[in-house]
Write an enzyme that holds these catalytic residues in place. Structure first.
Site, short mmCIF file in Angstrom:
data_model
loop_
_atom_site.label_atom_id
_atom_site.label_comp_id
_atom_site.label_asym_id
_atom_site.label_seq_id
_atom_site.Cartn_x
_atom_site.Cartn_y
_atom_site.Cartn_z
N ASP A 337 0.29 5.14 0.57
CA ASP A 337 0.91 6.29 -0.07
C ASP A 337 1.44 5.83 -1.42
O ASP A 337 2.36 5.02 -1.44
CB ASP A 337 2.00 6.91 0.79
N GLU A 535 6.90 -6.75 -3.56
CA GLU A 535 6.21 -5.88 -2.61
C GLU A 535 4.72 -5.78 -2.96
O GLU A 535 3.87 -5.67 -2.08
CB GLU A 535 6.85 -4.48 -2.68
#
Ligand SMILES: *[C@@H]1O[C@H](CO)[C@@H](O)[C@H](O)[C@H]1NC(C)=O
Ligand SMILES: *[C@@H]1O[C@H](CO)[C@@H](O)[C@H](O)[C@H]1NC(C)=O
Ligand SMILES: *[C@@H]1O[C@H](CO)[C@@H](O)[C@H](O)[C@H]1NC(C)=O
Ligand SMILES: *[C@@H]1O[C@H](CO)[C@@H](O)[C@H](O)[C@H]1NC(C)=O
Ligand SMILES: *[C@@H]1O[C@H](CO)[C@@H](O)[C@H](O)[C@H]1NC(C)=O
Length: 607
Positions: A337, A535
């Site tokens: 996403d 990340e």
């Protein structure tokens, strides 16, 4: 089933879990946990969802944008019960003529909620050690120090729930679990489903077997209570899962420990999750039963509520808006996403923005390949348990999935597997790392490895995937979304590298190792520059970290650390970041010296 009963059930099962997790393995008392499997539970949700997942309070607070990040509000703890909070909120709204000022609203939230994160305490895992064995194989001194630093980060990411969560679960959005966890980091202060796969593997390589097992037991208990594993450890993720990796987590643990009993006792939960995906996410395509990503809740994502309302503005009817929310949540279930991977515009291409999301109309390569892998592992565990009927049953399920993957997703022309577009009835010929995921899942005909390897290597060349200094990008399209060009993600590098290695040909194995080493070196550069693990990273810049998407740069970071630790363990002897040339030179000098000494010693003997 009423909410009250569910709440008691959760509490009861929680108490048992706490009891059994103290001292002995939770799995040993699977029968206790099993009593809480209740099909009726599926389809309903958690009691605190009335506050955190829907309704006027959520709507009013989120639309007022009280906090920079929409996730902040839904992570706050309730001071009173959900019922009292909602009743008092109605009175509050009435007293303000349904139109409170921002300050009024802040006052309400401050008196009815406590700050986010108060349900968790920092936790130092007792099985943490200073010098885990993976460090032994890392020769380069700078890399070894980095390995030590990464190992230390596990201590910063350890979290444990306060006892009150078990006693008063309705006051929290967090889903109670019996054992402490390692979280991803940054804004992600609770456990996440697929992230945990790489975290758990990293923990296993760091000799932290108890912490790894505890996290797996948490997931098994959630399957037994909820029927599947939500995207992350919050009630507002209800209705969406993530790529199913629990079975592979158990397999990783068993590979490290040879604890077959653990595998066997996990089987009920693993089968339950497998059947959930196969039955609840099924889609029929060209006469095959395959699966797709979907969601079972209504409304915007609670943790991105306002953002979703805004992106739904172009849609006129409530029905269209609701469809849009479902596409957003289905994309969230995929873990990607958001990405152009899920865009289908009116021309049937991937050009567009979030309003073009058609996640549910795309048959994804990864989900089907992972379910194949799960069926194979479940069959393997049943053979450990000596259940030949079950072995045959799951082998058959695996073969059915494989047939679907071969006939619907394999694309002979492109020489790779491709997602399938159900609207335009055609394959989607766009690069995503998941196009290669059947290699990781071994969802291909092993006796055709040579042929498939030639095709895959050609596909890599055609798409210039080897040309990026910072790793293989997630797509080749720039949209500003975080799962698009130029972002690179550790889990996808992992699937690519380990998958290509499974082809077992010389070229594929060489490329696999190249990519692993490039990834380690680029992550090291980023760490050296910023003292952070990120990340996501940047394909176009050696040592660059990623950006874009819905939120700011996040550091920590569970899955990135896990992948590096595993590849240090696998390739640590061969990687050097401290003057590679010098090291080689030194080796050859040592080599020549050894030869000379040997000649001097051996020669007289031969004479
Ligand atoms: C799938 O699960 C959801 C929630 O658990 C439920 O609402 C839905 O009815 C299920 N769908 C099918 C097809 O079983
Ligand atoms: C697909 O599933 C449906 C419903 O379970 C079943 O009736 C059908 O026979 C299956 N098709 C194939 C090709 O297995
Ligand atoms: C669809 O195709 C038409 C005609 O080629 C073009 O004008 C339009 O911009 C395309 N739309 C998108 C979203 O790509
Ligand atoms: C997204 O695409 C739609 C349809 O092409 C368009 O109407 C809308 O303005 C676009 N939104 C943004 C934020 O670019
Ligand atoms: C696998 O490949 C071999 C060799 O080409 C072939 O004989 C066999 O039928 C294939 N098996 C499947 C399940 O496709």
């Amino acid at each position: 089933m009423t909410k009250l009963v569910i709440s008691q059930l959760l509490l009861l099962s929680w108490c048992c879990l706490v009891a059994v997790s103290q001292g002995k393995s939770l799995i040993e008392s699977n029968s206790i946990v099993q009593n809480f499997v209740d099909d009726e539970f599926e389809g309903d949700d958690f009691p605190s969802c009335d506050v955190y997942c829907r309704g006027n309070l959520l709507h009013t607070v989120q639309m007022a944008k009280l906090y920079e990040d929409s996730k902040t509000f839904v992570d706050m703890k309730l001071v009173n019960s959900p019922e009292k909070t909602l009743a008092d909120f109605d009175k509050f709204m009435e007293s303000k003529n349904q139109n409170p000022s921002r300050d009024d609203l802040i006052k309400f939230v401050e008196s009815y909620f406590s700050p986010k994160g108060t349900e968790l305490e920092e936790y130092l895992p007792p099985d943490w050690t200073k010098n885990p064995s993976f460090l032994d194989v890392v020769h380069d001194p700078d890399l070894k120090q980095w390995g030590k630093d990464l190992n230390s980060i596990w201590k910063e990411l350890g979290r444990k729930m306060k006892d009150d969560v078990a006693k008063n679960p309705d006051f929290y959005s967090i889903i109670p679990v019996p054992n402490p966890v390692i979280i991803p980091g940054g804004r992600f202060i609770e456990f996440y489903y697929w992230d945990s796969y790489w975290i758990i593997r990293g923990l296993l390589y760091s000799d932290m077997r108890d912490t790894a097992r505890g996290m797996i037991e948490n997931f098994l208990s959630i399957v037994n209570r909820v029927g599947y594993i939500p995207n992350g450890g919050r009630v507002y993720y209800y209705g969406r899962s993530q790529p199913p990796l629990l079975t592979a987590m158990v397999k990783s643990y068993v590979d490290f420990t040879n604890d077959d009993v653990f595998a066997i006792k996990a089987l009920d939960a693993l089968e339950h999750e497998f059947e959930y995906f196969v039955n609840n996410h099924s889609i029929e395509v060209k006469g095959h039963n395959l699966t797709h990503y979907r969601d079972a809740s209504t409304g915007p994502r609670p943790e991105s509520y306002r953002e979703d309302i805004v992106s739904a503005e172009v849609f006129k009817t409530e029905e269209e808006k609701e469809d849009h929310y479902r596409e957003l949540k289905a994309a969230a279930e995929s873990g990607m996403d958001f990405s152009s991977r899920w865009f289908i515009n009116e021309n049937g291409t991937n050009v567009g923005n979030l309003t073009n999301l058609k996640t549910r109309s795309i048959v994804p390569v990864d989900l089907n390949a992972l379910l194949f892998m799960n069926a194979k592992i479940i069959a393997e565990f049943h053979s450990k348990a000596k259940n030949p009927d079950k072995v045959a049953e799951y082998e058959k399920k695996a073969q059915k999935l494989l047939q679907g993957i071969q006939e619907v997703l394999w694309n002979e022309e492109a020489g790779i597997w491709l997602d399938y577009d159900m609207i335009n009835k055609k394959p989607r010929d766009y690069f995503v790392p998941t196009n290669l995921l059947p290699l990781y899942a071994k969802a291909f005909n092993i006796s055709e490895s040579e042929k498939i390897s030639a095709k895959v290597m050609n596909y890599i060349k055609k798409n210039k995937l080897d040309s990026f200094p910072g790793g293989v990008p997630n797509t080749l399209y720039r949209t500003g979304e975080q799962w698009d060009m130029p972002n690179v993600w550790a889990p996808m590098q992992y699937f690519l590298v380990e998958g290509i290695n499974n082809l077992n040909t010389k070229e594929a194995k060489a490329m696999s190792k190249d990519w692993a080493i490039r990834w380690v070196k680029s992550n090291f550069k980023a760490y050296k520059d910023g003292r952070h693990m990120y990340e996501k990273y940047n394909a176009e810049e050696f040592g660059g970290h990623g950006g874009g998407g819905e939120y700011g740069v996040q550091t920590g970071f569970g899955w990135s650390n896990g992948v590096i630790i595993e590849w240090l363990a696998k390739h640590g002897r061969e990687i050097s970041v401290t003057g590679g040339a010098k090291a080689t030179q030194l080796t050859s000098i040592v080599g020549i010296a050894t030869a000379v000494v040997l000649a001097l010693v051996v020669a007289p003997v031969l004479w």
